[in-house]
Design a protein around this motif. Structure first.
Motif, short mmCIF file in Angstrom:
data_model
loop_
_atom_site.label_atom_id
_atom_site.label_comp_id
_atom_site.label_asym_id
_atom_site.label_seq_id
_atom_site.Cartn_x
_atom_site.Cartn_y
_atom_site.Cartn_z
N THR B 23 0.73 -1.13 0.11
CA THR B 23 0.10 0.00 0.06
C THR B 23 0.92 1.22 0.01
O THR B 23 0.43 2.16 -0.36
CB THR B 23 -0.99 0.16 1.24
OG1 THR B 23 -0.17 -0.19 2.54
CG2 THR B 23 -2.02 -1.06 1.16
N ASP B 25 3.09 3.61 -1.45
CA ASP B 25 3.50 3.86 -2.74
C ASP B 25 4.71 4.51 -2.72
O ASP B 25 5.50 4.15 -3.67
CB ASP B 25 2.24 4.73 -3.33
CG ASP B 25 2.13 4.53 -4.64
OD1 ASP B 25 1.87 5.50 -5.49
OD2 ASP B 25 2.26 3.68 -5.33
N VAL B 26 5.11 5.58 -1.86
CA VAL B 26 6.18 6.04 -2.01
C VAL B 26 7.48 5.36 -1.68
O VAL B 26 8.57 5.28 -2.24
CB VAL B 26 6.26 7.32 -1.02
CG1 VAL B 26 7.57 8.12 -0.87
CG2 VAL B 26 5.11 8.03 -1.38
N GLN B 29 7.94 2.82 -4.73
CA GLN B 29 8.66 3.41 -5.73
C GLN B 29 10.27 3.59 -5.34
O GLN B 29 11.26 3.35 -6.22
CB GLN B 29 8.13 4.66 -6.07
CG GLN B 29 8.34 5.38 -7.21
CD GLN B 29 7.57 6.00 -7.90
OE1 GLN B 29 6.28 6.01 -7.54
NE2 GLN B 29 7.73 7.30 -8.71
N LEU B 48 4.68 -1.97 -10.02
CA LEU B 48 4.20 -1.86 -8.62
C LEU B 48 2.64 -1.90 -8.76
O LEU B 48 2.05 -1.39 -9.59
CB LEU B 48 4.60 -0.30 -8.37
CG LEU B 48 5.90 -0.11 -8.33
CD1 LEU B 48 6.19 1.42 -8.00
CD2 LEU B 48 6.78 -0.89 -7.34
N LYS B 50 -0.84 -1.70 -5.98
CA LYS B 50 -1.26 -1.52 -4.57
C LYS B 50 -1.89 -2.73 -4.00
O LYS B 50 -1.96 -3.08 -2.95
CB LYS B 50 -2.42 -0.55 -4.65
CG LYS B 50 -2.64 0.13 -3.41
CD LYS B 50 -3.53 1.27 -3.25
CE LYS B 50 -4.26 1.50 -1.98
NZ LYS B 50 -5.53 2.05 -1.95
N SER B 51 -2.44 -3.68 -4.71
CA SER B 51 -2.95 -4.83 -4.43
C SER B 51 -3.22 -5.60 -5.52
O SER B 51 -3.39 -5.28 -6.80
CB SER B 51 -4.40 -4.43 -3.68
OG SER B 51 -5.35 -3.99 -4.62
N HIS B 76 -4.05 -1.67 7.83
CA HIS B 76 -4.62 -1.49 6.38
C HIS B 76 -3.47 -2.24 5.43
O HIS B 76 -3.90 -3.14 4.72
CB HIS B 76 -4.75 -0.22 6.31
CG HIS B 76 -4.99 0.14 4.73
ND1 HIS B 76 -6.15 -0.01 4.20
CD2 HIS B 76 -4.27 0.97 3.95
CE1 HIS B 76 -6.06 0.43 3.05
NE2 HIS B 76 -5.17 1.15 2.59
#
Lengths: 340, 170
Positions: B23, B25-26, B29, B48, B50-51, B76
């Motif tokens: 989850t 993102d930064v 990356q 990449l 998220k899910s 989360h």
């Protein structure tokens, strides 16, 4: 010069950082250029302060001059105080005369002096039709305590006043009354908004925060203006699978928070007085009639920017709860939540 | 196409593709950036997400290694990974999947359940991130079959942590 006044001068000047000393003294404008040149600003701070106090004594500086210096110091260091926001209102249909600053000041001072014999009131006008008021409170028998003053910033063209109090809460009703009567209002109410950053409070209350200060090139695609993720420089070997979802999050975040820098608040507090709801049928808290009392507090060096970056950083889903996003719009950061 | 399968595509010539799922993102990356800085004989591609499941209408190369990144500061993040795991075909777990975690315990159990190697790292610190990136690049090369003599399944047995025996006793 009175011992206490000299001490007050000494302590006030001592507060000023050496790097700001010249700027503050020039803004004060009590000691002229020539006077300041006679002082050696490169000596140790204690000696410098002593010299300056002696100079003030020579020039017969009064308590009022010292109070003015204190106001200027506070104006330079406004974020050291916590500011509350008060809103005044008039009776519907009341005639509004033209505002007279001098009349306001004299009326304000008179009201306080009539109620409390021992009180020091000082004023300093600033731009935007605002006035900074400094009040040092005493009692019937005691002289005013110069080291615990209350500051009020009143914008005369608006019904808003910002108050930074030290701990003496007992004098707030009197202060409210003086403000209301002197500014020809009928009622004063404390808003649920508080912060150290006076300029941010102003921006929220005067609805000035949603102005873009930089010129945005609106033809750049949404991703390139995104928050902190510079997709332009990114390697073409990195592929984002959820590009569509990311774009949606950016769009929703921008709709809610806008492109502009957010006003600065340090916390948001939610007082819950709701009944406890639970999926489990049995639980100690489940079947109570009284509401569960609970306090949730969000703190951050820059709360609104932090909230803005939650969804793009993947920590929360977009859109965020309206309880969080309504803060600048409603002008509140203290909430009481009850069952409907 | 809602379940990821390891061998349903032909491999690209000298290409190794890794999928990072998480989850944050930064951080993903940054980790991707560190990996691409490594000197590597094969051509690397980093995806990449998220899910899972991944969007199905995209043409993507064969995925050689999936790494789930869990941030232990965030419930989360953990739940997201648990749900995503349902979308991975069982044969991926024979060596082509691993967990990289930003802190400890529930994740240990999760990794043990899926027999997946678990790596810990503070991804926010540049030095640790570079080291992790180097490890992942090596693992990726093996999983893509670019290292002669070592297969993904070999690697799996080599990566068995010595802490595991205590959990197997439970």
């Amino acid at each position: 010069m009175d011992e206490t006044v000299a001490e007050f001068f000494r302590r006030t000047i001592l507060k000023i950082p050496i790097t700001e000393m010249m700027t503050v003294l020039k803004a004060w404008d009590f000691l002229s250029e020539n006077h300041l040149q006679t002082v050696n600003f490169r000596q140790r701070k204690e000696s410098l302060v002593q010299d300056l106090v002696l100079l003030c004594e020579e020039k017969r500086a009064s308590l009022n001059d010292a109070a003015l210096l204190d106001i200027i110091y506070t104006q330079f260091h406004r974020h050291q105080k916590v500011w509350d926001v008060f809103q005044m209102s008039r009776r519907p249909g009341e005639d509004i005369d033209l505002f007279d600053m001098e009349q306001f000041k004299s009326s304000f001072k008179k009201i306080l002096q009539r109620a409390l014999k021992n009180v020091t009131v000082s004023f300093r006008d600033t731009e935007e039709n605002a006035v900074w008021i400094r009040i040092a409170w005493g009692t019937q028998y005691r002289k005013p305590n110069q080291y615990k003053p209350v500051y009020v910033v009143y914008y005369s063209q608006t019904p808003y006043a910002f108050v930074a109090s030290s701990l003496l809460k007992s004098n707030l009703p009197l202060l409210g009354q003086a403000l209301t009567v002197a500014s020809k209002h009928h009622q004063i109410v404390k808003m649920d908004l508080r912060s150290r950053y006076l300029d941010s409070l102003k921006a929220i209350v005067f609805k000035q925060y949603n102005q873009n200060f930089e010129t945005h090139n609106s033809t750049t695609p949404l991703q390139e203006r995104s928050l902190g993720l510079d997709i332009n420089i990114v390697d073409s070997r990195i592929i984002h699978e959820n590009r569509v979802e990311k774009e949606r999050i950016q769009r929703v975040t921008q709709e809610i928070f806008g492109d502009y820098p957010q006003p600065r608040l340090e916390f948001a507090q939610y007082k819950l007085e709701t009944k406890f709801k639970s999926d489990l049928n049995r639980g100690i808290l489940a079947e109570r009639e009284e509401p569960l009392r609970c306090l949730v507090k969000f703190s951050s060096p820059h709360l609104l920017e932090a909230l803005k970056s939650l969804a793009p950083a993947g920590i929360a889903d977009a859109p965020l709860s309206p309880l969080l996003t309504c803060i600048p719009n409603k002008g509140m950061n203290y909430f009481k939540i009850r069952d409907k | 196409m809602s379940v990821l399968r390891p061998l349903d595509k032909l491999p690209g010539l000298n290409t190794a593709t890794i999928l990072l799922v998480g989850t944050d993102d930064v951080l993903l990356q940054q980790l991707a950036g560190s990996m691409l800085k490594e000197d590597c004989a094969s051509e690397l591609k980093v995806h990449l997400a998220k899910s899972l499941p991944l969007p199905s209408n995209v043409n993507r190369p064969r995925i050689d290694l999936i790494v789930f990144v869990v941030n232990l500061h965030s419930q989360h993040s953990l739940r997201n990974v648990e749900e995503s795991l349902h979308h991975v075909d069982a044969s991926f777990f024979l060596g082509k999947e691993s967990h990289c975690s930003v802190h400890r315990n529930t994740v240990v159990k999760l990794a043990h359940t899926y027999r997946s190697p678990l790596l810990f790292c503070d991804l926010e610190v540049e030095g640790f991130r570079t080291t992790m990136a180097q490890r992942l690049v090596r693992m990726l090369q093996i999983c893509a079959g670019h290292v002669p003599g070592v297969s993904a399944l070999n690697l799996l047995s080599l990566l068995r942590s010595t802490e595991n025996p205590s959990l197997e006793d439970l």
